[in-house]
Design a protein around this motif. Structure first.
Motif, PDB file in Angstrom:
ATOM      1  N   PRO A  98       0.824  -1.204   0.000  1.00 24.00           N
ATOM      2  CA  PRO A  98       0.000   0.000   0.000  1.00 24.00           C
ATOM      3  C   PRO A  98       0.864   1.263   0.000  1.00 24.00           C
ATOM      4  O   PRO A  98       1.633   1.491   0.927  1.00 24.00           O
ATOM      5  CB  PRO A  98      -0.812  -0.117   1.291  1.00 24.00           C
ATOM      6  N   ASN A  99       0.803   2.005  -1.064  1.00 26.75           N
ATOM      7  CA  ASN A  99       1.528   3.267  -1.219  1.00 26.75           C
ATOM      8  C   ASN A  99       3.050   3.130  -1.301  1.00 26.75           C
ATOM      9  O   ASN A  99       3.753   4.122  -1.195  1.00 26.75           O
ATOM     10  CB  ASN A  99       1.204   4.241  -0.076  1.00 26.75           C
ATOM     11  N   VAL A 100       3.573   1.922  -1.453  1.00 23.17           N
ATOM     12  CA  VAL A 100       5.021   1.707  -1.396  1.00 23.17           C
ATOM     13  C   VAL A 100       5.489   0.802  -2.533  1.00 23.17           C
ATOM     14  O   VAL A 100       4.828  -0.180  -2.865  1.00 23.17           O
ATOM     15  CB  VAL A 100       5.433   1.054  -0.053  1.00 23.17           C
ATOM     16  N   VAL A 101       6.641   1.164  -3.103  1.00 22.17           N
ATOM     17  CA  VAL A 101       7.353   0.304  -4.039  1.00 22.17           C
ATOM     18  C   VAL A 101       8.752   0.115  -3.463  1.00 22.17           C
ATOM     19  O   VAL A 101       9.397   1.081  -3.061  1.00 22.17           O
ATOM     20  CB  VAL A 101       7.461   0.938  -5.442  1.00 22.17           C
ATOM     21  N   VAL A 102       9.206  -1.131  -3.412  1.00 24.85           N
ATOM     22  CA  VAL A 102      10.556  -1.433  -2.955  1.00 24.85           C
ATOM     23  C   VAL A 102      11.315  -2.023  -4.135  1.00 24.85           C
ATOM     24  O   VAL A 102      10.860  -2.980  -4.763  1.00 24.85           O
ATOM     25  CB  VAL A 102      10.560  -2.416  -1.764  1.00 24.85           C
ATOM     26  N   LEU A 151      10.142   3.574  -2.131  1.00 25.65           N
ATOM     27  CA  LEU A 151       9.463   4.780  -2.579  1.00 25.65           C
ATOM     28  C   LEU A 151       8.072   4.795  -1.972  1.00 25.65           C
ATOM     29  O   LEU A 151       7.294   3.870  -2.191  1.00 25.65           O
ATOM     30  CB  LEU A 151       9.348   4.786  -4.108  1.00 25.65           C
ATOM     31  N   GLU A 152       7.755   5.834  -1.218  1.00 23.96           N
ATOM     32  CA  GLU A 152       6.414   5.985  -0.651  1.00 23.96           C
ATOM     33  C   GLU A 152       5.679   7.056  -1.448  1.00 23.96           C
ATOM     34  O   GLU A 152       6.254   8.096  -1.763  1.00 23.96           O
ATOM     35  CB  GLU A 152       6.499   6.394   0.819  1.00 23.96           C
ATOM     36  N   HIS A 187       8.551   9.994   0.043  1.00 19.38           N
ATOM     37  CA  HIS A 187       9.725   9.577   0.827  1.00 19.38           C
ATOM     38  C   HIS A 187      10.514   8.538   0.031  1.00 19.38           C
ATOM     39  O   HIS A 187       9.951   7.547  -0.419  1.00 19.38           O
ATOM     40  CB  HIS A 187       9.269   8.983   2.164  1.00 19.38           C
ATOM     41  N   ILE A 188      11.790   8.802  -0.126  1.00 20.00           N
ATOM     42  CA  ILE A 188      12.717   7.848  -0.746  1.00 20.00           C
ATOM     43  C   ILE A 188      13.685   7.432   0.344  1.00 20.00           C
ATOM     44  O   ILE A 188      14.284   8.287   1.006  1.00 20.00           O
ATOM     45  CB  ILE A 188      13.521   8.486  -1.900  1.00 20.00           C
TER      46      ILE A 188
END
Length: 162
Positions: free
Chosen positions: A112-116, A144-145, A154-155
């Motif tokens: 949710p709202n994040v890519v890693v 990455l948020e 946010h990175i």
């Protein structure tokens, strides 16, 4: 024992429902988040090429929210919410001569709202004022948020040279 299993099962189901609900609240699907991750890597690569220009920096900056945080965890350095200063710093970095640059995505996960992203970066640069080139070989994990508009808030960069 039966009550405990039922409770754990209920907790699991609630977690799954909440997780899917969080995606819905964010307004970004898993596919959209993966595309955002790919867009970030593409923009990062574009601004680090030998032929990169100010338009590549502006494209990178367009991915960031107005209140972004960029955190280099290993080095304990954090930059926040000043696109004008970041833009000036990135333009100054363009004076370094990038001789080679290659970033490969090894793995991507979304939540949710994040890519890693797990990335391998290899390259060569010639820093301004130096005659010798520096080899870069680094394994990084970057999270990455995103906000509800799909901009990076946010990175977090984890990693160091190999």
């Amino acid at each position: 024992m039966c009550n405990r299993v039922a409770w754990l099962l209920s907790l699991f189901v609630a977690t799954m429902v909440f997780s899917n609900f969080s995606f819905a609240l964010a307004g970004l699907s898993e596919v959209q988040l993966k595309q955002k991750g790919l867009d970030f890597v593409e923009a990062k690569n574009a601004r680090q090429r030998l032929d990169s220009g100010v338009e590549d920096i502006d494209r990178y900056l367009s991915l960031l929210s107005e209140s972004f945080i960029d955190e280099y965890v290993h080095y304990k350095v954090t930059f926040s919410a000043d696109k004008a200063k970041l833009r000036a710093r990135l333009i100054e970095k363009m004076k370094q001569q990038t001789l080679e640059n290659q970033v490969q995505i090894q793995q991507m996960m979304v939540g949710p709202n994040v890519v890693v992203l797990k990335l391998v970066e290899k390259g060569k640069i010639k820093p301004t004022g130096q005659s010798q080139t520096l080899d870069i070989e680094r394994l990084s994990v970057i999270s990455l948020e995103f906000d509800k508009h799909g901009l990076i808030t946010h990175i977090r960069r984890h990693g160091e040279s190999l």
